[in-house]
Design a protein around this motif. Structure first.
Motif, PDB file in Angstrom:
ATOM      1  N   LEU A 180       0.840  -1.180   0.000  1.00  0.00           N
ATOM      2  CA  LEU A 180       0.000   0.000   0.000  1.00  0.00           C
ATOM      3  C   LEU A 180       0.878   1.233   0.000  1.00  0.00           C
ATOM      4  N   SER A 181       0.438   2.254  -0.722  1.00  0.00           N
ATOM      5  CA  SER A 181       1.221   3.483  -0.790  1.00  0.00           C
ATOM      6  C   SER A 181       1.220   4.174   0.566  1.00  0.00           C
ATOM      7  N   ALA A 182       2.321   4.829   0.864  1.00  0.00           N
ATOM      8  CA  ALA A 182       2.451   5.527   2.143  1.00  0.00           C
ATOM      9  C   ALA A 182       1.411   6.632   2.268  1.00  0.00           C
ATOM     10  N   PHE A 183       1.064   7.258   1.142  1.00  0.00           N
ATOM     11  CA  PHE A 183       0.086   8.338   1.200  1.00  0.00           C
ATOM     12  C   PHE A 183      -1.291   7.817   1.571  1.00  0.00           C
ATOM     13  N   ARG A 184      -1.670   6.657   1.053  1.00  0.00           N
ATOM     14  CA  ARG A 184      -2.969   6.084   1.418  1.00  0.00           C
ATOM     15  C   ARG A 184      -2.981   5.666   2.889  1.00  0.00           C
ATOM     16  N   LEU A 185      -1.857   5.203   3.402  1.00  0.00           N
ATOM     17  CA  LEU A 185      -1.777   4.896   4.827  1.00  0.00           C
ATOM     18  C   LEU A 185      -1.948   6.166   5.658  1.00  0.00           C
ATOM     19  N   LEU A 186      -1.379   7.274   5.170  1.00  0.00           N
ATOM     20  CA  LEU A 186      -1.550   8.556   5.849  1.00  0.00           C
ATOM     21  C   LEU A 186      -3.026   8.950   5.881  1.00  0.00           C
ATOM     22  N   ILE A 187      -3.730   8.739   4.768  1.00  0.00           N
ATOM     23  CA  ILE A 187      -5.148   9.070   4.707  1.00  0.00           C
ATOM     24  C   ILE A 187      -5.943   8.227   5.697  1.00  0.00           C
ATOM     25  N   ILE A 188      -5.655   6.927   5.757  1.00  0.00           N
ATOM     26  CA  ILE A 188      -6.354   6.052   6.701  1.00  0.00           C
ATOM     27  C   ILE A 188      -6.104   6.511   8.136  1.00  0.00           C
ATOM     28  N   ALA A 189      -4.847   6.820   8.466  1.00  0.00           N
ATOM     29  CA  ALA A 189      -4.506   7.265   9.821  1.00  0.00           C
ATOM     30  C   ALA A 189      -5.197   8.583  10.157  1.00  0.00           C
ATOM     31  N   MET A 190      -5.225   9.515   9.198  1.00  0.00           N
ATOM     32  CA  MET A 190      -5.890  10.791   9.431  1.00  0.00           C
ATOM     33  C   MET A 190      -7.392  10.600   9.613  1.00  0.00           C
ATOM     34  N   THR A 191      -7.978   9.689   8.850  1.00  0.00           N
ATOM     35  CA  THR A 191      -9.415   9.428   8.974  1.00  0.00           C
ATOM     36  C   THR A 191      -9.755   8.899  10.355  1.00  0.00           C
ATOM     37  N   VAL A 192      -8.956   7.946  10.831  1.00  0.00           N
ATOM     38  CA  VAL A 192      -9.187   7.398  12.177  1.00  0.00           C
ATOM     39  C   VAL A 192      -9.061   8.501  13.223  1.00  0.00           C
ATOM     40  N   ALA A 193      -8.029   9.344  13.086  1.00  0.00           N
ATOM     41  CA  ALA A 193      -7.827  10.430  14.042  1.00  0.00           C
ATOM     42  C   ALA A 193      -8.988  11.427  14.010  1.00  0.00           C
ATOM     43  N   LEU A 194      -9.491  11.742  12.817  1.00  0.00           N
ATOM     44  CA  LEU A 194     -10.600  12.682  12.693  1.00  0.00           C
ATOM     45  C   LEU A 194     -11.880  12.124  13.309  1.00  0.00           C
ATOM     46  N   VAL A 195     -12.169  10.855  13.035  1.00  0.00           N
ATOM     47  CA  VAL A 195     -13.389  10.246  13.584  1.00  0.00           C
ATOM     48  C   VAL A 195     -13.322  10.214  15.108  1.00  0.00           C
ATOM     49  N   VAL A 196     -12.186   9.788  15.658  1.00  0.00           N
ATOM     50  CA  VAL A 196     -12.030   9.749  17.118  1.00  0.00           C
ATOM     51  C   VAL A 196     -12.120  11.158  17.702  1.00  0.00           C
ATOM     52  N   GLY A 197     -11.470  12.109  17.016  1.00  0.00           N
ATOM     53  CA  GLY A 197     -11.484  13.482  17.496  1.00  0.00           C
ATOM     54  C   GLY A 197     -12.870  14.084  17.519  1.00  0.00           C
ATOM     55  N   PHE A 198     -13.644  13.852  16.475  1.00  0.00           N
ATOM     56  CA  PHE A 198     -14.982  14.434  16.434  1.00  0.00           C
ATOM     57  C   PHE A 198     -15.968  13.680  17.313  1.00  0.00           C
ATOM     58  N   TRP A 199     -15.738  12.404  17.501  1.00  0.00           N
ATOM     59  CA  TRP A 199     -16.556  11.696  18.505  1.00  0.00           C
ATOM     60  C   TRP A 199     -16.312  12.304  19.876  1.00  0.00           C
ATOM     61  N   TRP A 200     -15.063  12.588  20.202  1.00  0.00           N
ATOM     62  CA  TRP A 200     -14.729  13.197  21.492  1.00  0.00           C
ATOM     63  C   TRP A 200     -15.356  14.589  21.612  1.00  0.00           C
ATOM     64  N   ILE A 201     -15.295  15.365  20.539  1.00  0.00           N
ATOM     65  CA  ILE A 201     -15.880  16.713  20.566  1.00  0.00           C
ATOM     66  C   ILE A 201     -17.378  16.651  20.796  1.00  0.00           C
ATOM     67  N   PHE A 202     -18.067  15.759  20.112  1.00  0.00           N
ATOM     68  CA  PHE A 202     -19.525  15.713  20.167  1.00  0.00           C
ATOM     69  C   PHE A 202     -20.052  15.095  21.459  1.00  0.00           C
ATOM     70  N   TYR A 203     -19.280  14.182  22.071  1.00  0.00           N
ATOM     71  CA  TYR A 203     -19.811  13.450  23.213  1.00  0.00           C
ATOM     72  C   TYR A 203     -19.037  13.662  24.511  1.00  0.00           C
ATOM     73  N   ARG A 204     -17.954  14.417  24.465  1.00  0.00           N
ATOM     74  CA  ARG A 204     -17.159  14.595  25.667  1.00  0.00           C
ATOM     75  C   ARG A 204     -16.805  16.052  25.962  1.00  0.00           C
ATOM     76  N   THR A 205     -17.362  17.001  25.219  1.00  0.00           N
ATOM     77  CA  THR A 205     -17.049  18.406  25.452  1.00  0.00           C
ATOM     78  C   THR A 205     -18.327  19.210  25.627  1.00  0.00           C
ATOM     79  N   ASN A 206     -18.181  20.378  26.232  1.00  0.00           N
ATOM     80  CA  ASN A 206     -19.316  21.270  26.431  1.00  0.00           C
ATOM     81  C   ASN A 206     -19.900  21.732  25.095  1.00  0.00           C
TER      82      ASN A 206
END
Length: 293
Positions: A141-167
């Motif tokens: 797999l290309s390194a750039f596609r791995l970067l996209i997958i990693a960024m997607t996971v980070a974004l989903v986790v980050g926005f889940w935290w924002i929506f359910y764990r912040t004021n």
């Protein structure tokens, strides 16, 4: 064709990366629609602005590609904030007018970029290490596609935290469920909508900076991405978890069909399956337990 488990596994991993790309494109649309109920027809052009932001930062200011990604988020988020303050804020209770207005905004943005940069394609230069392939057992797999997958996971986790764990997330969910009741508790729905629209626009810009590295940058590039974004949002049911599941599922289906047949026929089969699915389950994969008021 001869079946190969190695190629099939590679196609599954490729499908994961395709689904990640679609999810990044759809994430901003999901947040805007899920919070304010706005069908943003200019979302594709916001993705295009993200691509051109990355191009300008790299071509005129010498900014590295990895730094262009967060800067594109900021630039397009500011543009989205201006659009929301100037136009969208007056149309939240008029969904048809909002749809037509954002479609008009998309035309203005596309023609404006065409007048400034012309219609000739632009290109983004990626760092050499992102252009290489990484071998993981039988999977390549290309390194750039791995970067996209990693960024997607980070974004989903980050926005889940924002929506359910912040004021701020509590305010968003309160306004989404019952705007009048939220206002009685001192929550400024107008401000929540403003920040949410800017956030969704910024995510579109971030997606555009990534898409710019995958293909050429054109004023009309957003029209293709908005179709995929809407498919993910509608199939998922308009929720964050639904968009994650829909992007993963559709990405895998297209990748498997492309392996068995070809990419064009794979897209045709995918669209047919989505239409059939929505015929029997129009609410999508996941439905929200709350009713928008």
């Amino acid at each position: 064709m001869d079946f190969s488990w190695v190629n099939f596994i590679n196609s599954l991993v490729l499908g994961l990366s395709i689904g990640s790309i679609w999810l990044i494109a759809a994430l901003g649309l999901t947040i805007i629609y899920g919070t304010a109920g706005v069908i943003n027809m200019a979302h594709g052009e916001l993705i295009m602005l993200g691509a051109y932001s990355a191009y300008c930062l790299q071509a005129y200011f010498g900014v590295s590609f990895l730094l262009c990604i967060p800067l594109s988020f900021v630039i397009v988020a500011v543009i989205g904030l201006v659009i929301e303050r100037v136009l969208i804020r007056y149309l939240y209770s008029r969904p048809l007018d909002t749809l037509l207005a954002t479609w008009g905004v998309s035309l203005v943005l596309m023609q404006g970029v065409r007048m400034i940069f012309g219609s000739d394609p632009k290109y983004i230069n990626m760092p050499a290490f992102l252009s290489s392939n990484i071998e993981m057992g039988v999977v390549s797999l290309s390194a750039f596609r791995l970067l996209i997958i990693a960024m997607t996971v980070a974004l989903v986790v980050g926005f889940w935290w924002i929506f359910y764990r912040t004021n701020f997330g509590i305010k968003i969910r309160a306004v989404t469920q019952n705007k009048e009741m939220a206002a009685s508790f001192g929550i400024d729905a107008d401000r929540v909508y403003m920040y949410t629209f800017a956030l969704g626009a910024g995510l579109a810009g971030l997606a555009g900076s990534l898409f710019a590295a995958l293909s050429i940058v054109l004023p009309s590039m957003g029209s293709g991405y908005i179709v995929q974004s809407f498919l993910v949002v509608v199939t998922g049911g308009g929720s964050l978890i639904g968009s994650v599941a829909a992007s993963a599922l559709t990405g895998q289906i297209q990748s498997i069909f492309a392996y068995l047949f070809n990419d064009t026929f794979a897209r045709f089969l995918l669209f047919v399956l989505i239409v059939i699915f929505l015929r029997f389950r129009p609410q999508g994969l996941f439905t929200s337990g709350a009713v928008r008021r």
